[in-house]
Design a protein around this motif. Sequence first.
Motif, mmCIF file in Angstrom:
data_model
loop_
_atom_site.group_PDB
_atom_site.id
_atom_site.type_symbol
_atom_site.label_atom_id
_atom_site.label_comp_id
_atom_site.label_asym_id
_atom_site.label_seq_id
_atom_site.Cartn_x
_atom_site.Cartn_y
_atom_site.Cartn_z
ATOM 1 N N ILE A 130 0.930 -1.186 0.103
ATOM 2 C CA ILE A 130 0.015 0.111 -0.136
ATOM 3 C C ILE A 130 1.083 1.191 0.034
ATOM 4 O O ILE A 130 1.488 1.439 1.037
ATOM 5 C CB ILE A 130 -0.894 0.038 1.131
ATOM 6 C CG1 ILE A 130 -1.613 -1.223 1.571
ATOM 7 C CG2 ILE A 130 -1.964 1.240 1.155
ATOM 8 C CD1 ILE A 130 -2.503 -1.856 0.407
ATOM 9 N N LYS A 139 -2.248 6.065 3.251
ATOM 10 C CA LYS A 139 -1.777 4.608 3.173
ATOM 11 C C LYS A 139 -2.101 3.739 4.399
ATOM 12 O O LYS A 139 -2.577 2.770 4.234
ATOM 13 C CB LYS A 139 -0.113 4.684 3.085
ATOM 14 C CG LYS A 139 0.240 5.281 1.681
ATOM 15 C CD LYS A 139 1.896 5.433 1.771
ATOM 16 C CE LYS A 139 2.548 6.277 2.526
ATOM 17 N NZ LYS A 139 2.040 7.725 2.555
ATOM 18 N N THR A 140 -1.715 4.409 5.488
ATOM 19 C CA THR A 140 -1.809 3.489 6.801
ATOM 20 C C THR A 140 -3.434 3.259 6.951
ATOM 21 O O THR A 140 -3.882 2.143 7.338
ATOM 22 C CB THR A 140 -1.215 4.287 8.030
ATOM 23 O OG1 THR A 140 0.217 4.392 7.628
ATOM 24 C CG2 THR A 140 -1.359 3.456 9.055
ATOM 25 N N ALA A 143 -4.181 0.588 4.625
ATOM 26 C CA ALA A 143 -3.770 -0.671 4.644
ATOM 27 C C ALA A 143 -4.500 -1.109 6.148
ATOM 28 O O ALA A 143 -5.020 -2.615 5.939
ATOM 29 C CB ALA A 143 -2.393 -0.368 5.287
ATOM 30 N N ASP A 162 4.188 -3.335 8.934
ATOM 31 C CA ASP A 162 4.595 -1.995 9.050
ATOM 32 C C ASP A 162 5.829 -1.917 8.569
ATOM 33 O O ASP A 162 6.811 -2.010 9.002
ATOM 34 C CB ASP A 162 4.389 -1.450 10.462
ATOM 35 C CG ASP A 162 4.438 0.008 10.312
ATOM 36 O OD1 ASP A 162 5.107 0.545 9.254
ATOM 37 O OD2 ASP A 162 4.163 0.703 11.576
ATOM 38 N N ASP A 164 7.127 0.963 7.067
ATOM 39 C CA ASP A 164 7.452 2.312 7.062
ATOM 40 C C ASP A 164 8.372 2.526 8.312
ATOM 41 O O ASP A 164 8.088 2.995 9.343
ATOM 42 C CB ASP A 164 6.076 3.348 7.263
ATOM 43 C CG ASP A 164 6.620 4.847 6.913
ATOM 44 O OD1 ASP A 164 7.697 5.139 7.002
ATOM 45 O OD2 ASP A 164 5.723 5.578 6.988
ATOM 46 N N ILE A 170 1.595 1.997 12.486
ATOM 47 C CA ILE A 170 0.246 1.111 12.607
ATOM 48 C C ILE A 170 0.102 0.689 14.280
ATOM 49 O O ILE A 170 -1.160 0.858 14.637
ATOM 50 C CB ILE A 170 0.615 -0.339 12.175
ATOM 51 C CG1 ILE A 170 0.445 -0.012 10.381
ATOM 52 C CG2 ILE A 170 -0.185 -1.487 12.486
ATOM 53 C CD1 ILE A 170 0.644 -1.446 9.643
ATOM 54 N N ASP A 245 2.255 -1.866 4.804
ATOM 55 C CA ASP A 245 2.290 -0.355 4.525
ATOM 56 C C ASP A 245 3.541 0.393 4.611
ATOM 57 O O ASP A 245 4.499 0.278 5.108
ATOM 58 C CB ASP A 245 1.874 0.026 6.161
ATOM 59 C CG ASP A 245 1.303 1.489 6.375
ATOM 60 O OD1 ASP A 245 1.174 2.057 5.321
ATOM 61 O OD2 ASP A 245 1.293 1.940 7.485
#
Length: 317
Positions: A130, A139-140, A143, A162, A164, A170, A245
């Motif tokens: 995502i 995005k988050t 997701a 996660d 990122d 998250i 994510d």
Amino acid sequence: MNKHSSIKSSGSLLERASELYDFGAALRGGAAAPAVPPVVEIQAVAPEQTHAPEQAPVIAPVRPAMAAAPVSRTQVTISRERLAAHNFIVPDDPVTGLSEEFRIVKRQLLLAARGGKGFDALPHGERILICSANPDEGKTYCAINLALSMASEKDNRVLLVDADFAKPSILSTLGIEKHRGFMDALADPECDAESLVLQTDIDGLSILPAGSQTNQDTEYLAASRTAEIIDQLTRNDPARILIFDSPPALAASPASVLALHVGQTLMVVHADVTTESALRDALGLLSGCEHIQLLLNRTKFSPTGRKFGNYYGYGAS
Ligand SMILES: Nc1ncnc2c1ncn2[C@@H]1O[C@H](COP(=O)(O)OP(=O)(O)OP(=O)(O)O)[C@@H](O)[C@H]1O
Ligand SMILES: [Mg+2]
């Protein structure tokens, strides 16, 4: 001038998206178009909508039992009140406009992941990235909602990863305290990523946190261990859909590396905010993934009075 300001608020979301982004030209390979992945489709999600659809809740068909999920050591609880307060899908709550929208998005992704209806499954289609061009485009949010929606499927489980690393969100978004995660497994060959997976109290949903921060996340991701870990996570539970994510493609380099490891990418486009040139640049950076779909997020509904079902052609197939 904001080129999007002149976009009419009437017309279907698909028509509006076509006006915003000339994908026809991109797909034809016009001179101005950057190399874009071959499949670009447009979907829409407008979670700010308040009315619920009028369809009766869909009852999932009974399916053969899946193999047992791997036993994960750490259990975590996700507050249903928190989900509701942050506009996320709440498991077992009545159907809402939001849950219907993610159900439609999910169906298309699952079809590509698992095959069916005459379509072959995509290679590694069960791994979904995502992403978006810029920060803050949802995005988050997407997701997590997608993961919640997919977790309710009877024959799939979801591992929400996660990825990122620089700005993981998250765990904090879901009200879960910090845990070790993906980056710890990438950085330490002795570390088994499966042992870092958190089992939530939502049936079918587990989480792999981003883990410890490092300033070498792209280098770790680019190493061969990344593929080994992701392969292992899939082998451990073939019923798993992995949702990654991602950081924004234009702001951080890990996104383009992650794209090499997934079979599908869902590109979140912030309606009326993401510019066409940013989107084209981001698509170019994600060219390691051959199957990219766009998800138009945060659209504003015009009060046409049309029902959700009619608006999206729900149930037309
Ligand atoms: N469709 C939506 N409806 C309501 N709120 C939304 C929607 N999409 C995103 N948001 C909210 O917008 C904010 C930014 O979203 P989110 O954190 O998902 O963006 P992001 O792309 O993951 O950002 P980053 O690049 O910083 O990771 C959050 O507060 C989120 O809850
Ligand atoms: Mg985010």
